[in-house]
Enzyme design. Structure first.
Site, mmCIF file in Angstrom:
data_model
loop_
_atom_site.group_PDB
_atom_site.id
_atom_site.type_symbol
_atom_site.label_atom_id
_atom_site.label_comp_id
_atom_site.label_asym_id
_atom_site.label_seq_id
_atom_site.Cartn_x
_atom_site.Cartn_y
_atom_site.Cartn_z
ATOM 1 N N ASP A 31 3.069 -63.843 33.777
ATOM 2 C CA ASP A 31 1.833 -64.166 33.073
ATOM 3 C C ASP A 31 0.657 -63.363 33.628
ATOM 4 O O ASP A 31 0.630 -63.003 34.806
ATOM 5 C CB ASP A 31 1.542 -65.661 33.213
ATOM 6 C CG ASP A 31 0.534 -66.159 32.199
ATOM 7 O OD1 ASP A 31 0.272 -65.445 31.214
ATOM 8 O OD2 ASP A 31 -0.001 -67.264 32.400
ATOM 9 N N ASN A 41 -0.854 -60.493 31.988
ATOM 10 C CA ASN A 41 -1.020 -59.101 31.550
ATOM 11 C C ASN A 41 -2.310 -58.903 30.757
ATOM 12 O O ASN A 41 -3.071 -57.964 30.996
ATOM 13 C CB ASN A 41 0.167 -58.669 30.687
ATOM 14 C CG ASN A 41 1.443 -58.498 31.484
ATOM 15 O OD1 ASN A 41 1.412 -58.317 32.693
ATOM 16 N ND2 ASN A 41 2.567 -58.571 30.800
ATOM 17 N N ARG A 89 -5.410 -55.318 25.486
ATOM 18 C CA ARG A 89 -4.364 -56.173 26.055
ATOM 19 C C ARG A 89 -3.044 -55.426 26.233
ATOM 20 O O ARG A 89 -2.325 -55.645 27.215
ATOM 21 C CB ARG A 89 -4.149 -57.406 25.179
ATOM 22 C CG ARG A 89 -5.271 -58.435 25.254
ATOM 23 C CD ARG A 89 -5.033 -59.579 24.270
ATOM 24 N NE ARG A 89 -3.752 -60.223 24.502
ATOM 25 C CZ ARG A 89 -3.543 -61.208 25.370
ATOM 26 N NH1 ARG A 89 -4.549 -61.668 26.115
ATOM 27 N NH2 ARG A 89 -2.357 -61.746 25.514
ATOM 28 N N HIS A 140 0.185 -55.048 29.247
ATOM 29 C CA HIS A 140 1.632 -55.155 29.088
ATOM 30 C C HIS A 140 2.331 -53.894 29.587
ATOM 31 O O HIS A 140 3.410 -53.963 30.181
ATOM 32 C CB HIS A 140 1.978 -55.424 27.623
ATOM 33 C CG HIS A 140 1.457 -56.738 27.110
ATOM 34 N ND1 HIS A 140 1.749 -57.933 27.724
ATOM 35 C CD2 HIS A 140 0.650 -57.037 26.046
ATOM 36 C CE1 HIS A 140 1.149 -58.927 27.065
ATOM 37 N NE2 HIS A 140 0.489 -58.399 26.046
ATOM 38 N N TRP A 160 5.469 -65.023 18.910
ATOM 39 C CA TRP A 160 5.443 -64.448 17.560
ATOM 40 C C TRP A 160 4.131 -64.763 16.845
ATOM 41 O O TRP A 160 3.776 -64.104 15.864
ATOM 42 C CB TRP A 160 6.617 -64.980 16.729
ATOM 43 C CG TRP A 160 7.969 -64.516 17.177
ATOM 44 C CD1 TRP A 160 8.965 -65.275 17.703
ATOM 45 C CD2 TRP A 160 8.488 -63.173 17.117
ATOM 46 N NE1 TRP A 160 10.071 -64.498 17.994
ATOM 47 C CE2 TRP A 160 9.810 -63.215 17.632
ATOM 48 C CE3 TRP A 160 7.970 -61.950 16.669
ATOM 49 C CZ2 TRP A 160 10.609 -62.071 17.718
ATOM 50 C CZ3 TRP A 160 8.776 -60.815 16.758
ATOM 51 C CH2 TRP A 160 10.067 -60.884 17.276
ATOM 52 N N LEU A 208 23.501 -57.269 40.361
ATOM 53 C CA LEU A 208 22.435 -58.132 39.862
ATOM 54 C C LEU A 208 22.545 -58.353 38.356
ATOM 55 O O LEU A 208 22.748 -57.405 37.595
ATOM 56 C CB LEU A 208 21.073 -57.495 40.173
ATOM 57 C CG LEU A 208 19.839 -58.155 39.540
ATOM 58 C CD1 LEU A 208 19.564 -59.507 40.179
ATOM 59 C CD2 LEU A 208 18.622 -57.243 39.661
ATOM 60 N N ARG A 223 2.047 -74.569 34.616
ATOM 61 C CA ARG A 223 2.909 -75.153 33.575
ATOM 62 C C ARG A 223 4.139 -74.266 33.389
ATOM 63 O O ARG A 223 4.146 -73.094 33.739
ATOM 64 C CB ARG A 223 2.145 -75.309 32.262
ATOM 65 C CG ARG A 223 1.521 -74.026 31.730
ATOM 66 C CD ARG A 223 0.842 -74.268 30.366
ATOM 67 N NE ARG A 223 0.171 -73.069 29.887
ATOM 68 C CZ ARG A 223 -1.120 -72.787 30.096
ATOM 69 N NH1 ARG A 223 -1.881 -73.641 30.778
ATOM 70 N NH2 ARG A 223 -1.653 -71.675 29.622
ATOM 71 N N SER A 264 5.565 -73.756 30.313
ATOM 72 C CA SER A 264 5.448 -73.052 29.028
ATOM 73 C C SER A 264 6.776 -72.915 28.283
ATOM 74 O O SER A 264 7.148 -71.842 27.820
ATOM 75 C CB SER A 264 4.825 -71.659 29.254
ATOM 76 O OG SER A 264 3.505 -71.768 29.736
#
Length: 249
Positions: free
Chosen positions: A21, A23, A34, A38, A70, A132, A195, A197
């Protein structure tokens, strides 16, 4: 950079899940669009995947795109899908070289066709890798996952393939997207929000949670190690007392 000497290799979390969270806020604080946040976040993904592999984490789940995402502006969603496709294409060789297996949880069918095809191809190409497990949560929502599993369990009962008395936590877990993976031991959330989310609600029942104010683009290898170090200092009782497991709490 060498692995921190503070880490106890015998007490590593097997599965770490991260809510990436901050970005957008990172970009806005710098007067940027924005999407630039990202893009910066993709670089953080690269370094944290590398760190997880080198430290010896078995499973790393990244909350990359939620079912609620979305609802964001169309240009931001389009930009995120473009970044996802570029990441999958550019990182495939590295995943192969470093024995990383790619998995995905969520509604893959809702992804644009070209993204879905690239994702599936990458998963197929890395399916035999034994290092991994990089697990991307895409178009993912935990409530939807739980409802889907309940619906499938009801269908099996109606078809006479499952008796109600055979419904167990283990059977239910086997119908979730994460079937075959251990539950997360540690959930990290960047960006300072307290939270989950709609992320791994069933699987997170006994996960340790680490919250940091640091936005995802600024999250470093050292921050990742600090979260693991904090995890190793916690007493995980799973309903028992500290005395029962040899502790003082």
């Amino acid at each position: 950079m060498s692995i921190s000497l503070e880490l106890d290799k015998k007490k590593l979390p097997q599965h770490i899940a991260i809510i990436m969270d901050g970005n957008g806020r990172w970009a806005q604080s710098r007067g940027l669009m924005r999407l630039m946040g990202h893009k910066a976040g993709v670089k953080t993904v690269q370094r944290i995947v590398r760190a997880a592999r080198e430290i010896g984490i078995s499973v790393l789940t990244l909350y990359a795109f939620s079912s609620e995402n979305w609802k964001r502006p169309a240009n931001e969603v389009s930009g995120l899908m473009s970044l996802l496709k570029s990441y999958l294409e550019s990182e495939l060789a590295s995943m192969q070289e470093n024995n990383i297996r790619l998995r995905c949880i969520g509604r893959k069918e809702k992804l644009p066709a070209e993204i879905r095809e690239t994702l599936i191809a990458s998963m197929d190409r890395t399916a035999a890798n034994s290092g991994l497990v990089l697990n991307l949560a895409l178009s993912y929502g935990s409530r939807d996952e739980i409802v889907s599993a309940a619906r499938e369990m009801a269908r099996l009962c109606a078809a006479g393939k499952l008796r109600p008395e055979d419904i167990t936590e283990e059977a239910f877990s086997g119908l979730l997207y994460t079937a075959g993976l251990p539950d997360p031991d540690l959930i990290i959330r960047t960006g300072g929000e307290f939270r989950l989310s709609n992320f791994l609600l069933w699987q997170a029942s006994y996960a340790e949670i680490f919250i940091t104010e640091t936005h995802w683009p600024d999250f470093t290898r050292e921050d990742f190690i600090a979260a693991i170090t904090t995890f190793q200092k916690r007493q995980r009782r799973f309903g028992r007392t500290g005395d029962q497991i040899g502790g003082n709490n």
